[in-house]
Design a protein around this motif. Sequence first.
Motif, PDB file in Angstrom:
ATOM      1  N   ARG A   1       8.219  16.418   2.324  1.00  0.00           N
ATOM      2  CA  ARG A   1       7.529  15.251   1.765  1.00  0.00           C
ATOM      3  C   ARG A   1       8.304  14.601   0.615  1.00  0.00           C
ATOM      4  N   ASP A   2       9.106  15.409  -0.105  1.00  0.00           N
ATOM      5  CA  ASP A   2       9.864  14.843  -1.224  1.00  0.00           C
ATOM      6  C   ASP A   2      11.083  14.047  -0.764  1.00  0.00           C
ATOM      7  N   HIS A   3      11.331  14.065   0.528  1.00  0.00           N
ATOM      8  CA  HIS A   3      12.499  13.364   1.065  1.00  0.00           C
ATOM      9  C   HIS A   3      12.119  12.095   1.830  1.00  0.00           C
ATOM     10  N   VAL A   4      10.902  11.611   1.612  1.00  0.00           N
ATOM     11  CA  VAL A   4      10.443  10.425   2.337  1.00  0.00           C
ATOM     12  C   VAL A   4       9.697   9.494   1.392  1.00  0.00           C
ATOM     13  N   LEU A   5       9.933   8.211   1.526  1.00  0.00           N
ATOM     14  CA  LEU A   5       9.114   7.183   0.886  1.00  0.00           C
ATOM     15  C   LEU A   5       8.490   6.365   2.003  1.00  0.00           C
ATOM     16  N   ALA A   6       7.195   6.150   1.897  1.00  0.00           N
ATOM     17  CA  ALA A   6       6.492   5.364   2.912  1.00  0.00           C
ATOM     18  C   ALA A   6       5.486   4.429   2.242  1.00  0.00           C
ATOM     19  N   PHE A   7       5.359   3.258   2.806  1.00  0.00           N
ATOM     20  CA  PHE A   7       4.357   2.313   2.326  1.00  0.00           C
ATOM     21  C   PHE A   7       3.975   1.382   3.460  1.00  0.00           C
ATOM     22  N   ALA A   8       2.864   0.689   3.258  1.00  0.00           N
ATOM     23  CA  ALA A   8       2.416  -0.301   4.240  1.00  0.00           C
ATOM     24  C   ALA A   8       2.366  -1.664   3.589  1.00  0.00           C
ATOM     25  N   ARG A   9       2.569  -2.691   4.398  1.00  0.00           N
ATOM     26  CA  ARG A   9       2.272  -4.071   3.996  1.00  0.00           C
ATOM     27  C   ARG A   9       1.177  -4.555   4.938  1.00  0.00           C
TER      28      ARG A   9
ATOM     29  N   VAL B   1       0.843  -1.196   0.000  1.00  0.00           N
ATOM     30  CA  VAL B   1       0.000   0.000   0.000  1.00  0.00           C
ATOM     31  C   VAL B   1       0.880   1.249   0.000  1.00  0.00           C
ATOM     32  N   PRO B   2       0.933   1.992  -1.112  1.00  0.00           N
ATOM     33  CA  PRO B   2       1.671   3.256  -1.109  1.00  0.00           C
ATOM     34  C   PRO B   2       1.028   4.236  -0.133  1.00  0.00           C
ATOM     35  N   LEU B   3       1.845   4.969   0.607  1.00  0.00           N
ATOM     36  CA  LEU B   3       1.340   5.946   1.554  1.00  0.00           C
ATOM     37  C   LEU B   3       1.774   7.344   1.137  1.00  0.00           C
ATOM     38  N   LEU B   4       0.847   8.278   1.190  1.00  0.00           N
ATOM     39  CA  LEU B   4       1.142   9.666   0.837  1.00  0.00           C
ATOM     40  C   LEU B   4       1.873  10.347   1.980  1.00  0.00           C
TER      41      LEU B   4
END
Length: 934
Positions: free
Chosen positions: A847-855, A838-841
């Motif tokens: 914000r351009d310096h972070v990648l976040a997602f869920a499993r 799940v991509p997370l906003l």
Amino acid sequence: MGSKPTLNAYPNPSAQPMYNPISTYRLQFHKDFTFQQLDTLLPYLQKLGVSTIYASPIFAAVPASSHGYDGVDPNRINPEIGTEEELRAINRQLQLANMGWLQDIVPNHMAYYFTNQWLMDVLEKGPLSRFASFFDTSLASSFFHGRVLAPFLAEPIDEALAKGHLTLHYDQTRFLLDVSGNRLPLKPGSYATVLQADAAEPSDAIQQLLIQLDQLRHLDEPEAYGIEWAEFRLQLAALMHTDQTETYIEDCLNAVNQNPALLHHLADEQHYRFCTEAETRQEMTYRRFFTINGLICLNMDDETVFQQLHYLTKTFIDDGVFQGLRIDHIDGLFDPKRYLDRLRALTGDETYIVVEKILQGNEALPTDWPVQGTSGYDFLALVNNLLTNSQAEPAFRNFYHKLIGSDTPLPERIRDRKAYFLAQYMGGELNNLYHYFLDLNLADEAALAELTAGELKLAIGELLIECPVYRYYGNQLPLPANESDSIRQMLKAIRETKPELESALAMLEEALLTRPMEGDSDYNHRALRFYHRLMQFSGPLMAKGVEDTLLYTYNCFIGHNEVGDSPERFGLSVDAFHEAMQYRQTHWPLAQNATATHDTKRGEDVRARLNVLTDLADEWLAEVQHWQQLNASLKQSADDQTYVPDANDEYLIYQNLLGAYPMPGESNRVDDEDDFPNRFRLYLEKALQEAKRHTTGWVVDDSYHEGVKVFTDRLLERSGAFWPRFESFHRQIADFGIVNSLAQVLLKFTCPGVPDVYQGAEGWDLSLVDPDNRRPIDFARRQMWLSDLLSLQESDPETHWSTLWQHRFDGRVKFWLTYLLLHERQSNTTLFAEGEYVPLLVDGMYRDHVLAFARRLGAQWYIITIPLHFAQLCRQQKQDAQRIDWHDTSIRLPVDAPTKWVNCLDGTLSSTTDRMLVQATFTALPVGILRNTD
């Protein structure tokens, strides 16, 4: 924790229950790392959290092989590695430890070496060998013409004979021609010549043998021929035990070896033909692995060959010794899909299978292949590009083009390198393709008569050069629409640059695309055979022209000069990465997630460090110019006009030196166990060899090579003005590189796929291309780390991570992160195999310096966060990693997300509503993994 690898129905191409390896740990077996060494390491690997041993080829190979891809017997364990009994004993231990075994196998080729008994039987008996169809040679295929080449001469045969470099021997079993350490058998028909070479009258026993040889000439059935020939050799060997016969044979050998004309005659009448390496660049009568003459390819499309090659592998799968297979060089096979279908049928639905496949650009793995995915080069490239700052591309390109005085577009450079390699090293393969087209009668004689000499051959070559991927896989004609469209696009591109080939290109288009639409099954069968052959050589040309040439010549940013990646790429957006991971979860959830392999050009932490340079482009490029000025006096010139190294190689040296030099604080190890100066010199020697910019044939220009060596030695002396400046810059970049490295580790373990740890890479992996990345691993040090860190975690859990971060240069911080993630995967096997990605906003100032997602799977969730372009952010805030203030930067959670979380690294508890502050996820390290507790 420690759950047994299970057989579950995971979404995969064949929708069958497959073995889930959970994680793999790649080991390189050879004479100095054997089953006995593995046996002593198993407790460490189990405690580390590894679920599956991922083994390099273990079957019999040439003596002292460092990798095992030069096999000589696929049905025998390499005695330098161990025995079958030892392997089965290890298997029993693995079963007790709930661990599995993933085996790398090599179906494409074997070693062209005298211990390869299948091949020696072919070279001895020719078409009457029962193994004649096993190898892709002129004896088994109309694609080749002439005798099988034996490219082992260092000089022309007359010169070799004059120098005594080609001699005849008897080794207690057969007569052999010996050249350059390789020994090839004499054919039976030549034995009479040898046995009558001495002036003395042969004994009655020898006379009887000569009669048997004469009778043997009249046999034309392979089985009977083989039996009679074996009987003859046994009788000859028995006679050798008598002094009289042994002396007579020795006299015969001396008579032959002292008669160059007779020896030349014997060499000329064999089923093979001796030649030099240079001759194989324009003539080739067997399919070789890439352009390596010492690796001869198998005819794997033959069912007998398939069954024989996989006999022991099948036994080990049936007995539960192997749970999975990694298929080496799938693109080399005549019909990869057919091979994989047969392999799946042979090994069953429970066997985990991945293929070594390099995907180009937006190319996707065929979804009808019955495999779990690739061995991970594609994942490596995605992560590598995610960590690259795409904003820096114009600065890097402009600087480099000015540096080398050329702005030739990369696609043109790729075509140029492929064209150069095809002309210089694969002329024989191109000739064979041309003649095969003619032999298959794919065009009418009137149309062929209208072509000028060489036009059709050039057109076939251009088609190979223009191919944008390693190969296409259509296995029936007409080709699928997308594949035929690609071929048309290739032909169109060639027409634009080579209009003089229009007639020949039209002929190829007619043969491959137009005429197959008519439904003539016989014609389509012939045309498909040509197409498959064409594709078999597209891959080697791409590999040698790009992977092993361009990646050493186009040095704009060497972080992307990597297997599976491309110098054409320069960064990847967060959205594109999310999209790729969602596709991966849907189609290939059990593909391997690799970040380092035995084939990578640089270790995973070298690339992570190099990616920092794209965050500090202006600073880096200015630093390079300072280094150039400081080191100008270190260059050598023979003519006061040409200085060595040139600007392109000097820039290559600086990037590799910065990327691979040991961590700060580890400099006391540089000159002893790390041996960096010598390792770096050997790397540059190979880089120059592969680049072929200063070479004649395969030999590096001695004066240039020596100049590079002198420059490098002076550079590493540390006595000049360069070294203090380098060390200062290196420390900064290495520190930022650690953050990238930890982010890379976290992505590998939490993204869709099976995480693979390359041997030793649980610590810092600052290796360079092989053989550097296959050097011995200090496992004793890693075992000590594990013991100490487990004790530290128990005695002082509150300051554990701060201690590791304080000493981050020693590698333990990466080691401990790897340990925790391996056990996290074991504790939640099903979620990571099946769970949704799940991509997370991300909102807020950074914000351009972070990648976040869920499993997530059902009610179970993980949230993963990593920083992007961290060095750039630190420079903006003028802070180090620990003092970065993320302000209001937060992760927007889905409406159905849990509200209570625990940080998997340090146990910190937190509660959320619809948002999670990024700062709150980075409590232990500048990366975060949280698991819900509600």
